[in-house]
Design an enzyme around this catalytic site. Structure first.
Site, PDB file in Angstrom:
ATOM      1  N   GLU A 163       0.980  -1.032   0.106  1.00 42.09           N
ATOM      2  CA  GLU A 163       0.092  -0.129  -0.037  1.00 42.09           C
ATOM      3  C   GLU A 163       0.805   1.402   0.059  1.00 42.09           C
ATOM      4  O   GLU A 163       1.245   1.633   0.954  1.00 42.09           O
ATOM      5  CB  GLU A 163      -0.665  -0.042   1.334  1.00 42.09           C
ATOM      6  CG  GLU A 163      -1.675  -1.261   1.437  1.00 42.09           C
ATOM      7  CD  GLU A 163      -2.547  -1.248   2.626  1.00 42.09           C
ATOM      8  OE1 GLU A 163      -2.248  -0.873   3.600  1.00 42.09           O
ATOM      9  OE2 GLU A 163      -3.672  -2.148   2.539  1.00 42.09           O
ATOM     10  N   TYR A 224     -11.269  -2.307   3.644  1.00 43.54           N
ATOM     11  CA  TYR A 224     -11.830  -2.809   4.728  1.00 43.54           C
ATOM     12  C   TYR A 224     -13.236  -2.577   5.039  1.00 43.54           C
ATOM     13  O   TYR A 224     -13.809  -1.429   4.852  1.00 43.54           O
ATOM     14  CB  TYR A 224     -10.904  -2.471   5.905  1.00 43.54           C
ATOM     15  CG  TYR A 224      -9.626  -3.023   5.985  1.00 43.54           C
ATOM     16  CD1 TYR A 224      -9.383  -3.969   6.888  1.00 43.54           C
ATOM     17  CD2 TYR A 224      -8.575  -2.916   5.001  1.00 43.54           C
ATOM     18  CE1 TYR A 224      -8.241  -4.879   6.739  1.00 43.54           C
ATOM     19  CE2 TYR A 224      -7.404  -3.667   4.903  1.00 43.54           C
ATOM     20  CZ  TYR A 224      -7.317  -4.509   6.042  1.00 43.54           C
ATOM     21  OH  TYR A 224      -6.111  -5.143   6.036  1.00 43.54           O
ATOM     22  N   GLU A 250      -5.571  -7.747  -0.783  1.00 42.16           N
ATOM     23  CA  GLU A 250      -5.943  -7.603   0.613  1.00 42.16           C
ATOM     24  C   GLU A 250      -7.372  -7.048   0.971  1.00 42.16           C
ATOM     25  O   GLU A 250      -7.440  -6.148   0.403  1.00 42.16           O
ATOM     26  CB  GLU A 250      -4.750  -6.964   1.361  1.00 42.16           C
ATOM     27  CG  GLU A 250      -4.904  -6.714   2.709  1.00 42.16           C
ATOM     28  CD  GLU A 250      -3.871  -5.908   3.501  1.00 42.16           C
ATOM     29  OE1 GLU A 250      -2.586  -6.054   3.035  1.00 42.16           O
ATOM     30  OE2 GLU A 250      -4.181  -5.164   4.402  1.00 42.16           O
ATOM     31  N   TRP A 284      -7.027 -10.604   4.716  1.00 44.19           N
ATOM     32  CA  TRP A 284      -5.803 -10.146   5.749  1.00 44.19           C
ATOM     33  C   TRP A 284      -6.773 -10.697   6.968  1.00 44.19           C
ATOM     34  O   TRP A 284      -7.825  -9.881   7.492  1.00 44.19           O
ATOM     35  CB  TRP A 284      -5.728  -8.743   5.825  1.00 44.19           C
ATOM     36  CG  TRP A 284      -4.798  -8.375   6.711  1.00 44.19           C
ATOM     37  CD1 TRP A 284      -5.001  -7.951   7.706  1.00 44.19           C
ATOM     38  CD2 TRP A 284      -3.278  -8.263   6.287  1.00 44.19           C
ATOM     39  NE1 TRP A 284      -3.694  -7.380   8.339  1.00 44.19           N
ATOM     40  CE2 TRP A 284      -2.856  -7.821   7.723  1.00 44.19           C
ATOM     41  CE3 TRP A 284      -2.421  -8.558   5.459  1.00 44.19           C
ATOM     42  CZ2 TRP A 284      -1.216  -7.799   7.802  1.00 44.19           C
ATOM     43  CZ3 TRP A 284      -1.152  -8.758   5.284  1.00 44.19           C
ATOM     44  CH2 TRP A 284      -0.617  -8.152   6.833  1.00 44.19           C
TER      45      TRP A 284
END
Ligand code: MG
Length: 332
Positions: A163, A224, A250, A284
């Site tokens: 990232e 996320y 991820e 992840w």
């Protein structure tokens, strides 16, 4: 006596015959056997027949901190029980990682690569670093070595920059990437290379305005589910419309710091979005850390063999999705 001997021979024949046929079945049914050499075509990762594929699996944790899951038995368990078609080796570079201990970290990554090749699954070789442009020499040495040693295997996917932070795509990330890509292509002309995008691999729409000239590039989007929603999906849609092929190397079912709670409904919306675009994904992470995104409870065996009691809520949710994806790859 004679009959015992005969029985023993029959048992021996039966058992060896059984294991041989089991071995064969196993081999012809691995993702890598089925899908073969992957490439990018019309914004999709496609298999050896040119059909879009969606890989799904797990990311290991930072190699220098939770390196104990970087072993053959764990990768085999992730294939056989979690039904991962891909795993991600997140090799740390900065603090305590490859930059300081190249031999030690390389050994962990190579263990995972060789397990994946043997087990017939794909492996994302991830340069897990937020400031990779500061480690260009390390990246060139590392990826040159990996491409030379393993580039003939279809299993390898290179992720050259995990990232990037709030930095420019065109001025920093792209020039770094082009140099690393040249080092890889010197040895491996065809395997897929994944490149991180600005803002923790979210600004895929920025990369879409100035893409890299390589036929088998994919651009990385991370989410996320407790933090990122529609807005990030929209950025993804924009990038896809402009012709980019995306990969989610991820994602978390939790908040962006890896903690909080598991956002089940939001994760499902992301699964739907990724299915719609046939985007491959890795969760992840394979870790027994005390945080919600870790799949395992503290002390879960490094060798796999985990029971329901060893798996945390995020791991349970993801494992179910992985098993579903495997069934789509290998319909009964
Ligand atoms: Mg190759």
């Amino acid at each position: 006596m004679k009959s015992i001997l005969l029985l023993s021979i029959m048992l021996l024949m039966f058992s060896s015959g059984f294991s041989a046929s089991e071995g064969n079945t196993e081999k012809s049914n691995t993702p890598a056997e089925l899908l073969g050499q992957l490439q990018v075509k019309d914004s999709h990762i496609v298999d050896q027949q040119g059909k879009p594929v969606q890989l799904a699996g797990m990311s290991l944790f930072w190699s220098q901190w939770i390196g104990k899951y970087y072993n053959y038995d764990c990768i085999k368990w992730l294939r056989d029980d979690w039904q991962c078609s891909v795993v991600r080796a997140a090799m740390a570079v900065g603090p305590g990682g490859y930059a300081q201990h190249p031999g030690k970290e390389l050994e962990k990554v190579e263990t995972v690569i060789e397990a994946a090749i043997d087990l017939g699954i794909y492996v994302i070789v991830d340069f897990h670093e937020h400031n990779a442009e500061n480690y260009l020499n390390e990246a060139l040495a590392f990826f040159g070595h990996i491409a030379k040693k393993y580039g003939q295997h279809p299993n390898i996917i290179y992720e050259i920059y995990n990232e990037p932070l709030k930095i420019s795509w065109s001025k920093v990330i792209k020039p770094y990437s082009e140099k690393v890509i040249t080092a890889i292509r010197e040895h491996d002309p065809d395997n897929i290379i994944a490149c991180g995008t600005p803002m923790w691999s979210q600004k895929v729409d920025e990369a879409a305005l100035d893409p890299i000239d390589d036929a088998n590039m994919v651009y990385v989007l991370h989410f996320y589910a407790g933090t990122h929603g529609k807005e990030l999906m929209e950025a993804g849609n924009k990038a896809i419309e402009k012709g980019l092929c995306l990969m989610v190397t991820e994602y978390g079912t939790t908040e962006a710091n890896g903690d909080g709670r598991v956002y089940e409904a939001e994760t499902q919306q992301w699964y739907n979005w990724m299915d719609q675009h046939k985007i491959s994904h890795c969760n992840w992470s394979v870790a027994d850390k005390n945080e919600a995104s870790a799949a395992l409870v503290a002390g879960a065996s490094p060798k796999g063999g985990w029971t329901e009691n060893d798996i945390k809520p995020s791991g349970k949710l993801v494992r179910k999705e992985l098993q579903k994806k495997w069934n789509q790859l290998f319909p009964q």
